[in-house]
Design an enzyme around this catalytic site. Structure first.
Site, PDB file in Angstrom:
ATOM      1  N   PRO A 292      39.576  82.580  25.812  1.00  0.00           N
ATOM      2  CA  PRO A 292      40.015  81.553  24.850  1.00  0.00           C
ATOM      3  C   PRO A 292      40.025  82.003  23.393  1.00  0.00           C
ATOM      4  O   PRO A 292      40.330  81.204  22.514  1.00  0.00           O
ATOM      5  CB  PRO A 292      38.994  80.435  25.063  1.00  0.00           C
ATOM      6  CG  PRO A 292      37.747  81.149  25.454  1.00  0.00           C
ATOM      7  CD  PRO A 292      38.194  82.335  26.275  1.00  0.00           C
ATOM      8  N   GLY A 293      39.649  83.274  23.115  1.00  0.00           N
ATOM      9  CA  GLY A 293      39.880  83.779  21.771  1.00  0.00           C
ATOM     10  C   GLY A 293      38.675  84.221  20.982  1.00  0.00           C
ATOM     11  O   GLY A 293      38.833  84.715  19.859  1.00  0.00           O
ATOM     12  N   ASP A 340      51.412  88.660  30.807  1.00  0.00           N
ATOM     13  CA  ASP A 340      50.573  89.014  31.948  1.00  0.00           C
ATOM     14  C   ASP A 340      50.181  90.480  31.806  1.00  0.00           C
ATOM     15  O   ASP A 340      51.049  91.366  31.810  1.00  0.00           O
ATOM     16  CB  ASP A 340      51.360  88.786  33.245  1.00  0.00           C
ATOM     17  CG  ASP A 340      50.548  89.093  34.496  1.00  0.00           C
ATOM     18  OD1 ASP A 340      49.446  89.667  34.379  1.00  0.00           O
ATOM     19  OD2 ASP A 340      51.037  88.777  35.597  1.00  0.00           O
ATOM     20  N   CYS A 410      32.120  88.995  32.399  1.00  0.00           N
ATOM     21  CA  CYS A 410      30.930  88.156  32.252  1.00  0.00           C
ATOM     22  C   CYS A 410      30.322  87.968  33.638  1.00  0.00           C
ATOM     23  O   CYS A 410      30.141  86.850  34.124  1.00  0.00           O
ATOM     24  CB  CYS A 410      31.277  86.822  31.618  1.00  0.00           C
ATOM     25  SG  CYS A 410      29.793  85.887  31.156  1.00  0.00           S
TER      26      CYS A 410
END
Length: 477
Positions: A292-293, A340, A410
């Site tokens: 998400p940035g 992608d 993660c």
């Protein structure tokens, strides 16, 4: 029945009283179960709405948060306890009933709420959301639960460590057995280490801020928070830790994007890639899975400080919008595109540095998203495997010879970390790409217990971060 008994008036029907705190917590638990929602996304807007309506006072938001996260973290243990108190298989208990029960068990065994208050409040909630009949069932079960404390219940429902070590740890520390096994394999060592890790997964994580270089500093954040509310980060030079109960959105720097909320593990990954030595030019950087940035925003700020530009690519349009929001106001040039990473629009050898933070099981962030441990299955890793390898191969093609790729997840699961890197470097399942490992450990100065290298695995119990993994690779041919 005598005449006096016949004449005795019936008790007046009492409408159940809605407790806004417990009702809100129940709403979140239902959203997690019914819609596969994440509590950390559902809870904040509901809390904001409750405050605006005047439903919450004082510490009500803290109690609602504790009820949600405590129930989700300890769900495995509480399921085992409830199962011992009923005369039917747990799977035959309707999910909304089980949510009320587990939230009641958490109040009884995981908080300081008095027994009578925990039971009566849970039964009242059951009357509101389940009806009178099932409220009686909730009352009966919780009264059985209240007969023992948590330690006594664990002794009753968990097998001994010597009898079945993984199942013992699973019940005691509320992780699915396959997750216990996977984490133990990744961590290595004996009982103490895995117990410390599982306990850390059940602790509430600190809120950590990142001061984005060129836009804010840690000193400015610390001054804005005040001495009692802010602490320097442990490892990242850009990190500031907030005191418990702090509200990041109250800070102007967070609202305008010059700072953000970001775990120190994520900060260290971005900082290590930025610090890795490259041969030749250093002007074009790529974040190939940017949503998400958070990492993209830190990389963009670091790139701007060196006169470099960042291309942030994200496959999902809604996540690309989050990246645009995170990068807005960056002092240097950057571009956000929808692309992608396995079928990239850029030419091979276009970049000097590439970060590929790949989609994964998320087992490294169970402190923040405790529901993920119950949602994931061991077989899910098979679906991630081709994508992770494909993204790493394309990242190595995207970087020029002498440039550096950071492969990050993660997750500490070996099947998502070192095994992926080794497979790609050795050409298993695809053409080999000529690249060499870079020892990442010196690029995380001051961080202890980083293992034998050359890759790095961070741990909640050792570093106070999410369990981020990082491998740095230099393309050689």
């Amino acid at each position: 029945m005598n005449d006096q008994q016949r004449r005795r008036p019936a008790k007046p029907h009492r409408r159940p009283k809605k407790d806004p705190v417990r009702f809100l917590a129940f709403e979140v638990l239902r959203a997690v179960d019914e819609r596969d929602a994440y509590a950390n996304l559902v809870l904040p807007p509901l809390l904001k709405k409750a405050r605006a309506k005047g439903d919450f006072e004082g510490r009500d938001a803290a109690l609602a948060t504790e009820l949600v996260y405590g129930t989700l973290r300890r769900q495995g243990t509480y399921d085992a306890i409830v199962a011992a108190c009923i005369d039917r298989p747990l799977r035959e208990v309707d999910p909304p009933v089980l949510d009320v029960l587990n939230m009641g068990v958490h109040q009884l065994l995981g908080t300081r709420i008095p027994t009578h208050a925990a039971v009566s409040a849970s039964v009242e909630l059951a009357r509101v959301v389940l009806g009178e009949g099932r409220a009686k069932f909730v009352n009966a079960v919780l009264r059985k639960v209240s007969a023992h404390d948590l330690d006594e219940w664990v002794q009753r429902v968990a097998p001994s460590y010597d009898e079945d070590a993984e199942e013992h740890l699973s019940v005691v520390h509320s992780h699915p057995r396959w997750v216990v096994s996977a984490l133990w394999d990744a961590l290595g060592g004996g009982r103490a280490g895995i117990e410390d890790l599982l306990e850390a997964d059940n602790e509430r994580p600190e809120v950590t801020l990142v001061a984005r270089p060129g836009r804010s500093t840690t000193d400015e954040l610390l001054e804005a928070l005040g001495e009692e509310s802010g602490l320097p980060g442990r490892w990242s030079p850009y990190a500031v830790r907030m005191a418990e109960g702090g509200e990041p959105g109250a800070l102007a720097a967070v609202r305008d994007g010059s700072a953000g909320v970001q775990d120190e593990g994520s900060q260290l990954v971005a900082a290590a890639l930025a610090a890795a030595p490259v041969e030749g030019t250093d002007t074009r950087w790529l974040d190939g899975c940017a949503g998400p940035g958070g990492k993209a925003a830190l990389l963009a700020a670091l790139a701007a400080g060196r006169g470099a530009t960042l291309l942030a690519a994200e496959k999902q349009p809604h996540r690309a919008r989050l990246v645009e929001r995170a990068l807005a106001g960056n002092p240097g040039p950057y571009q956000v595109i929808i692309a992608d990473g396995t079928r990239p629009p850029w030419q091979p050898g276009s970049f000097d540095r590439v970060l590929m933070d790949v989609p994964c099981s998320g087992l490294g962030a169970l402190r923040r998203r405790p529901e993920a441990r119950w949602r994931r299955r061991a077989e899910d890793l098979e679906s991630f495997a081709p994508l992770q390898r494909g993204l790493l191969r394309e990242a190595l093609k995207a970087v020029r010879i002498g440039g550096v790729v950071g492969y990050a997840t993660c997750s500490p699961h070996l099947a998502e970390t070192r095994v992926v890197v080794e497979d790609v470097l050795k050409g298993r399942g695809g053409a080999a790409v000529e690249a060499e490992w870079i020892d990442a450990r010196p690029l995380l100065p001051g961080v202890p217990a980083l293992g034998d290298g050359p890759d790095v695995q961070l741990w909640p119990h050792l570093h106070g971060t999410d369990a981020m993994y990082l491998a740095l690779l230099r393309r050689t041919g």
